[in-house]
Structure formats: structure tokens, C-alpha cells
Design a protein around this motif. Structure first.
Motif, mmCIF file in Angstrom:
data_model
loop_
_atom_site.group_PDB
_atom_site.id
_atom_site.type_symbol
_atom_site.label_atom_id
_atom_site.label_comp_id
_atom_site.label_asym_id
_atom_site.label_seq_id
_atom_site.Cartn_x
_atom_site.Cartn_y
_atom_site.Cartn_z
ATOM 1 N N THR A 1 0.833 -1.207 0.000
ATOM 2 C CA THR A 1 0.000 0.000 0.000
ATOM 3 C C THR A 1 0.866 1.256 0.000
ATOM 4 O OG1 THR A 1 -1.797 -1.118 1.151
ATOM 5 C CG2 THR A 1 -1.744 1.283 1.263
ATOM 6 N N THR B 1 -7.484 2.277 -1.262
ATOM 7 C CA THR B 1 -6.025 2.214 -1.255
ATOM 8 C C THR B 1 -5.487 2.217 -2.681
ATOM 9 O OG1 THR B 1 -5.962 -0.210 -1.265
ATOM 10 C CG2 THR B 1 -5.998 0.887 0.890
ATOM 11 N N THR C 1 -1.950 0.713 -4.334
ATOM 12 C CA THR C 1 -0.682 0.036 -4.140
ATOM 13 C C THR C 1 0.390 0.752 -4.954
ATOM 14 O OG1 THR C 1 -0.973 -1.448 -6.021
ATOM 15 C CG2 THR C 1 -1.881 -2.165 -3.870
ATOM 16 N N LYS D 1 3.895 4.472 3.472
ATOM 17 C CA LYS D 1 2.431 4.520 3.361
ATOM 18 C C LYS D 1 1.961 5.877 3.843
ATOM 19 C CE LYS D 1 0.024 2.081 6.336
ATOM 20 N NZ LYS D 1 -0.631 0.927 6.982
#
Length: 505
Positions: free
Chosen positions: A20, A28, A30, A220
Motif C-alpha cells: 500500500t 487504497t 498500491t 504509506k
């Protein structure tokens, strides 16, 4: 490929495509998805006529397409110009002219504002978020133009004391220097670190310390569209957030949430605050949670953060802003450029690899601000006998409202155009929520009202710039011997403004 933000992204796409990168509203992206989407956007921009070195604006609130669009602009070899989505068309036009922008990517609700601004001057190409969304899925792409480490990748416009916006240039080299120094001095920034963003992506904290820092480190980034304190506290726990940054009102909002008292915030390794005076009680509230909330001093020209209180000193010296960084030097100097003594106020000057190479297309301003290898901040500071820096005051007249710079001159120019305004001076008034808020002191002709001032100002200024205090007077404003309005005398005369006058909005 050179050492660039997008070469770092390409590495993470190759090595951790399924991890992520971005989280927003439960959705989300990636690294594989972010890499492909941004490359397809870059190809689309090239097909629309955008060429390497062209400036491209991005106007939208925090949203999932924003990071992909920003990185897509950079991958196209163009220069990203983040735009405040609260701008009115006239304000937008000014920035587009200063940047020489050829195109604007805009969320669909802002299409009309961009079209209106475009009609006021040289036409700009409009790329809507509908077109950006359509590129989220598609053929695999690794499209990326390598323009080199010293070419601009972004121009971040910040209000200047002259009222004219100044475009702070960010290069790959500058950005990677900021990232490198951060990883050495901040435990919250490292390979794969997790960050929460409670501020707009369109400003330095969101773009530099949020999106680009995360992209380079393969981390992230949890993005919120707006500050919902209870939710934000829960997200810190859920994602084991390691880094957070913001203005005091962000931290005050979180501390007031019912969940704060029992929240596990032990994952936070970097928590820094700036942009306004920081109440001691706020620092103590976080210290009670074993969170080292530390004051910073910085500016867009220095990458956002030039110095921060050391973690080891946040309890004993909460009012300091540290001593600089490993590679960033901050000094206090007198008017003649010589170093000031301890406790002697002077101008804060900054030197380091994270300092901008200059303002966009502004040789005269560059000559004034960058002298002898130092960035002259125009801000007043002092050091204690051990060299710890503290911010004293602004030499400039900028108003910092909720962490956003507001130029009094820009407001004065807009207000002076209102019928019935004879002359006007805008000063900062203290505000519990925003730290500071604009107050307009106006010599008024008959018939002018506070309401009409607000109504007319709202037509040309974003709401955060529209004065919350409007004081109408019959007498002329005080002036200096050279004929200029005396801001010092006005501030003194209205030092108790917030107790004598009610807010007008």
C-alpha cells in the motif's frame, strides 16, 4: 535514470508492487497501481501537448487522484504547480500568469473556475478529473521522462510581503536532500515509514513531507480529506502512524477528541508543529501521552522545516526550535550580517541542501533574499547561550492563518477597490482557532458598512483571506514621515481590537 522522485517510485513498483502506498477514505493505491496510473497520466498529458519543462497546475482538494496526477505531471517532464482549490478565478489567474502555466488538471467542480481564469488571459488547457479517473485502469505503462536532478519538478507559490506571489522552485536534488536529512534526524521517516496527512496536499507540508517524502521512502501515506478528530486518532492507531505534522489547531483538535485520552499513540516517532504560536498546554497534553510534540521553524523556501526541537529536549526546552539540522545551518544575524549574541534578536538566515535554488523567474527577488550563500528569511529570532533557536516575530507583515500565509498587501489591494474605501491597512488579529486572522482598518466614506466590505471582498478573495474584523473610521490612517501608512502605529492603536470589536463573520 538520474536520482529522482520518480526513479524511486519505479524501484518500489518493481520491488513491492502489492504494498500500500496511499490510503484515503478506505480506498487504497498500491505501488503498482500508483506507478501505472501516474505513467498513463503522463502519456495523456504528452498527447495533450504538454512538453518537458511546461508548467502544469493541479487544482483539487485531497482525493485519491491527486497523488497520481501530481506524479503524472512530474513523469511527463513537466513542472507541477499545486493550486489552492479555494482560489477565486482572479487569484488563480495571478498564479497561472506567474508560473506561465500551459495546462491545469482540475477536479470537476473546479472546471468553471479554471475556465473563467483562462478567459482572463492566455488560455490554458483544462484536464478534468474525469479524464484522470478514466486512466486509473489501462494498459501497463512505465512512461517517465528523465529531466535530470537539477531541473524543477514543482513550483510552490507562497504569498510575499509585496503582495505578489513568489514561486519557490523545488528540484529533485533539493527534495532528495530534504528526504536524506529527515531520515538522519527523524525516527518517523525511514524506508517504509507510515505518515498521516491532515493538511491539504496542495501546500508544502502535504506535497513535500507527505506525498513526495512517502514516494521516495516507499512508505504509506494516510490522507484525510478534512480533519475529523476522532477518526484521525483512530487512524493513527489502526495504521501505526509514525509521522505527523501540522499547525497547532490540528493537534488541538485531536487532543479534544474523546478517543485521545485512551488512544495508543506509541507508534508516533515524529510529531512536529509550526505555523503559529504553540500553547504550552498543548505540548504538555501530548507529553502526557509520551508523544514528543516539537516546535519547528521553517518556510517553503527551506523545504518546510529548517530546524526542530530535539526529541531529547522537548520537555526541558519546549519553546525552542532546535539548533538546525545535520546539513541545515540556521543562524541569527544583525542587520550588518554579523552573528548576533545570545538572546539578541536578529534575522534568521538559513543555509543547506534543502533550500530552494531560488524563486521562479524572479532575479531581483532572488538577489534580495539569497545573499552570501544564505537564505534571508525576513523573520526575527534569537538563540539561548547553548545555541537553541527560538522564533521571536516576523519582520514581514505576513499573516499566518491556520498555517497558511496571507499577504496583507494583497488584501489591501482588493479592499481598496471597493467603493467607499478611502484607504485601508490589514493587520493580524489573534484568533483562538487559526492563530491569526486578518483585520481590516478602513478610512470609510459615507454609506460603507462592514457587511458590504465582506460581501465585496468575498467576490475576489478566498474565504480564509476575507477579514474577520472590519473597523471603519472617519479619520485618515496614521502615516510615517515618508508618507507610508504606519503599520506599527495602527497595531498599537488596535492592540485590543478583539475585545473592542466583534467579528463580522
Amino acid at each position: 535514470m538520474s536520482a529522482t522522485v520518480t526513479s524511486a517510485l519505479a524501484w518500489w513498483v518493481r520491488t513491492k508492487a502489492g504494498d500500500t502506498a496511499i490510503v484515503l477514505d478506505g480506498e487504497t493505491l498500491t505501488y503498482g497501481e500508483l506507478g501505472g496510473w501516474s505513467s498513463r497520466i503522463a502519456e495523456h498529458l504528452r498527447a495533450e501537448g504538454v512538453r518537458p519543462g511546461d508548467r502544469v497546475g493541479l487544482m483539487a482538494p485531497n482525493s485519491l487522484p491527486w497523488p497520481a496526477a501530481a506524479l503524472g505531471v512530474i513523469k511527463a517532464g513537466a513542472v507541477l504547480v499545486p493550486l489552492n482549490p479555494r482560489f477565486k478565478p482572479a487569484e488563480l489567474r495571478k498564479v497561472l500568469d506567474d508560473a506561465g502555466a500551459v495546462a491545469v488538471i482540475a477536479d470537476d467542480p473546479f472546471k468553471g473556475a479554471v475556465e473563467e481564469a483562462s478567459a482572463m488571459g492566455a488560455a490554458v488547457e483544462l484536464v478534468t478529473f474525469s479524464a484522470i479517473d478514466a486512466l486509473r485502469d489501462g494498459a501497463p505503462s512505465t512512461f517517465d521522462v528523465d529531466r535530470g536532478e537539477d531541473e524543477p519538478i514543482s513550483i510552490i507559490f507562497t504569498s510575499g510581503s509585496t503582495g505578489r506571489s513568489k514561486g519557490v522552485v523545488l528540484t529533485n536534488r533539493t527534495l532528495l536532500s530534504i528526504v536524506f536529512e529527515a531520515t538522519l534526524v527523524e525516527e518517523g521517516f525511514h524506508r517504509g515509514s507510515s505518515t498521516i496527512l491532515l493538511l491539504p496536499l496542495a501546500f508544502t507540508p502535504g506535497l513535500v513531507w507527505g506525498l513526495l517524502m512517502t514516494t521516495v521512502l516507499g512508505g504509506k501515506l494516510v490522507i484525510e480529506k478534512e480533519i475529523v478528530p476522532s477518526r484521525a486518532v483512530q487512524l493513527i492507531e489502526e495504521h501505526r502512524i509514525e509521522a505527523i505534522f501540522g499547525v497547532p489547531l490540528v493537534y488541538q483538535a485531536l487532543a479534544a477528541a474523546p478517543e485521545f485520552a485512551h488512544a495508543d499513540l506509541s507508534s508516533l516517532k515524529t510529531a512536529v508543529v509550526g505555523g503559529a504560536a504553540v500553547p504550552t498546554a498543548l505540548l504538555e497534553a501530548y507529553a502526557a501521552k509520551d508523544v514528543a510534540l516539537r516546535q519547528i521553524y521553517g518556510m517553503t523556501e527551506a523545504g518546510g522545516i529548517a530546524t526542530a526541537t530535539l526529541v531529547s529536549e522537548f520537555r526541558e526546552h519546549p519553546g525552542s526550535c532546535g539548533t538546525g539540522g545535520i546539513f541545515t545551518e540556521v543562524q541569527v544575524v544583525r542587520a550588518d550580517g554579523t552573528p548576533a549574541e545570545a538572546d539578541e534578536p536578529g534575522e534568521l538566515v538559513i543555509k543547506g541542501p534543502g533550500v530552494t535554488p531560488g524563486y521562479w523567474n524572479s532575479p531581483e527577488v532572488n538577489a534580495e533574499v539569497f545573499r552570501g550563500g544564505w537564505l534571508h528569511s525576513g523573520d526575527l529570532g534569537a538563540t539561548d547561550p547553548e545555541g537553541r533557536i527560538r522564533f521571536v516575530d516576523r519582520l514581514k507583515d505576513l499573516i499566518i492563518s491556520g498555517g497558511i500565509n496571507v499577504s496583507p498587501v494583497e488584501l489591501e489591494q482588493a479592499l481598496a477597490a471597493i467603493d467607499g474605501v478611502v484607504e485601508v491597512a490589514v493587520i493580524a488579529a489573534p484568533d483562538e482557532k487559526f492563530g491569526e486572522t486578518p483585520a481590516a482598518i478602513i478610512q470609510a466614506a459615507d454609506g460603507l458598512t462592514e457587511t458590504s466590505v465582506v460581501e465585496e471582498a468575498s467576490k475576489v478573495l478566498a474565504d480564509f483571506k476575507v477579514p474577520r474584523y472590519v473597523v471603519l473610521r472617519e479619520d485618515p490612517l496614521p502615516r510615517l514621515p515618508n508618507g507610508k501608512i504606519s503599520k506599527t502605529e495602527i497595531r498599537e492603536a488596535y492592540a485590543d481590537l478583539t475585545t473592542r470589536f466583534a467579528k463580522v463573520r
